[in-house]
Design a protein around this motif. Sequence first.
Motif, short mmCIF file in Angstrom:
data_model
loop_
_atom_site.label_atom_id
_atom_site.label_comp_id
_atom_site.label_asym_id
_atom_site.label_seq_id
_atom_site.Cartn_x
_atom_site.Cartn_y
_atom_site.Cartn_z
N MET A 136 0.96 -1.31 0.02
CA MET A 136 0.12 0.22 0.09
C MET A 136 0.82 1.23 -0.13
SD MET A 136 -3.01 1.32 -0.09
CE MET A 136 -4.15 -0.04 -0.31
N LYS A 137 2.07 1.05 0.92
CA LYS A 137 2.98 2.30 0.68
C LYS A 137 3.28 2.66 -0.63
CE LYS A 137 7.12 4.45 2.98
NZ LYS A 137 8.14 3.83 3.97
N LEU A 138 3.66 1.73 -1.52
CA LEU A 138 4.13 2.21 -2.76
C LEU A 138 3.13 2.51 -3.96
CD1 LEU A 138 6.69 -0.88 -3.47
CD2 LEU A 138 7.38 1.49 -3.28
N PHE A 139 1.88 2.13 -3.49
CA PHE A 139 0.98 2.41 -4.06
C PHE A 139 0.37 4.04 -3.94
CE2 PHE A 139 -3.98 2.79 -4.55
CZ PHE A 139 -4.31 2.90 -5.73
N ARG A 140 0.49 4.44 -2.56
CA ARG A 140 0.39 5.62 -2.18
C ARG A 140 1.49 6.79 -2.78
NH1 ARG A 140 -1.34 4.10 3.96
NH2 ARG A 140 -3.39 3.79 3.71
N VAL A 141 2.77 6.29 -2.60
CA VAL A 141 3.68 7.03 -3.44
C VAL A 141 3.43 7.38 -4.98
CG1 VAL A 141 6.31 7.05 -3.94
CG2 VAL A 141 5.44 6.33 -1.57
N LEU A 142 3.26 6.04 -5.48
CA LEU A 142 2.72 6.25 -6.67
C LEU A 142 1.59 7.44 -7.22
CD1 LEU A 142 2.64 5.58 -10.25
CD2 LEU A 142 1.09 3.63 -9.38
N LEU A 143 0.56 7.02 -6.32
CA LEU A 143 -0.62 8.43 -6.58
C LEU A 143 -0.15 9.77 -6.06
CD1 LEU A 143 -3.39 6.41 -4.39
CD2 LEU A 143 -3.19 6.75 -7.08
N VAL A 144 0.81 10.03 -5.31
CA VAL A 144 1.48 11.14 -4.96
C VAL A 144 2.19 11.83 -6.20
CG1 VAL A 144 2.93 12.58 -3.58
CG2 VAL A 144 1.33 11.12 -2.28
N ILE A 145 3.09 10.73 -6.78
CA ILE A 145 3.84 11.23 -7.70
C ILE A 145 2.90 11.40 -9.12
CG2 ILE A 145 5.47 10.13 -9.48
CD1 ILE A 145 6.70 8.40 -7.51
N LEU A 146 2.02 10.80 -9.16
CA LEU A 146 1.03 11.01 -10.46
C LEU A 146 0.40 12.51 -10.24
CD1 LEU A 146 -0.70 7.38 -11.01
CD2 LEU A 146 0.95 8.61 -12.45
N SER A 147 -0.05 12.65 -8.96
CA SER A 147 -0.85 14.05 -8.69
C SER A 147 0.08 15.25 -9.11
CB SER A 147 -1.21 14.03 -7.43
OG SER A 147 -2.19 12.97 -6.98
N VAL A 148 1.36 14.93 -8.58
CA VAL A 148 2.44 16.10 -8.83
C VAL A 148 2.56 16.17 -10.07
CG1 VAL A 148 4.60 16.99 -8.26
CG2 VAL A 148 3.23 15.90 -6.29
N ASN A 149 2.84 15.31 -10.91
CA ASN A 149 3.27 15.30 -12.30
C ASN A 149 2.13 15.75 -13.21
OD1 ASN A 149 4.92 14.69 -14.56
ND2 ASN A 149 3.20 13.04 -15.00
N ILE A 150 1.06 15.35 -12.86
CA ILE A 150 -0.19 15.91 -13.90
C ILE A 150 -0.26 17.57 -13.48
CG2 ILE A 150 -2.17 15.24 -12.40
CD1 ILE A 150 -1.41 15.16 -16.25
N LEU A 151 -0.27 17.74 -12.13
CA LEU A 151 -0.58 19.27 -11.93
C LEU A 151 0.54 20.10 -12.37
CD1 LEU A 151 -1.51 19.00 -8.14
CD2 LEU A 151 -2.96 20.00 -9.92
N ILE A 152 2.15 19.65 -12.43
CA ILE A 152 2.81 20.64 -12.95
C ILE A 152 2.62 20.67 -14.50
CG2 ILE A 152 5.37 20.50 -13.39
CD1 ILE A 152 5.81 19.46 -10.46
N TYR A 153 2.47 19.39 -15.11
CA TYR A 153 2.53 19.57 -16.52
C TYR A 153 1.19 20.29 -16.83
CZ TYR A 153 2.78 17.16 -21.12
OH TYR A 153 3.13 16.93 -22.42
N THR A 154 0.12 20.22 -16.34
CA THR A 154 -1.20 20.83 -16.64
C THR A 154 -0.68 22.40 -16.31
OG1 THR A 154 -2.68 19.25 -15.78
CG2 THR A 154 -3.47 21.26 -16.27
N LEU A 155 -0.32 22.95 -15.66
CA LEU A 155 -0.01 24.22 -15.08
C LEU A 155 0.73 24.72 -16.25
CD1 LEU A 155 0.37 24.23 -11.31
CD2 LEU A 155 -1.71 25.19 -12.59
#
Length: 113
Positions: free
Chosen positions: A1-20
Amino acid sequence: MKLFRVLLVILSVNILIYTLYTGTSHGWNLLSIFVKDISEFTWPGQFNTDFTSFLLLSGLWTMWRQKFSAASVVLGLVAFVGGIIFLAPYLLYLSFKNDGDIGAVLLGKHFKS
């Protein structure tokens, strides 16, 4: 679950930066470009059609897991429009709310422990 949560954070930050970055560099007119690509029957249009199907399933799943309550319908519409910007933080929230129980995360009100 810890790796899944890390992945979710990475995906969130990545798409927010890319979108902005994309929005500030190229404008915020995504919808017209998105629809234009679909109407031209090109590979970008094929990708957009496929992506829209995933967004639809994401929205329907979000509604289904809470048995189509009023709040889940609103969240489902946000999921459909927001994509991973909504889904990754939502799954991260659910993973903590349900103490890492993936069955409860995925099934919501349908889960029986």
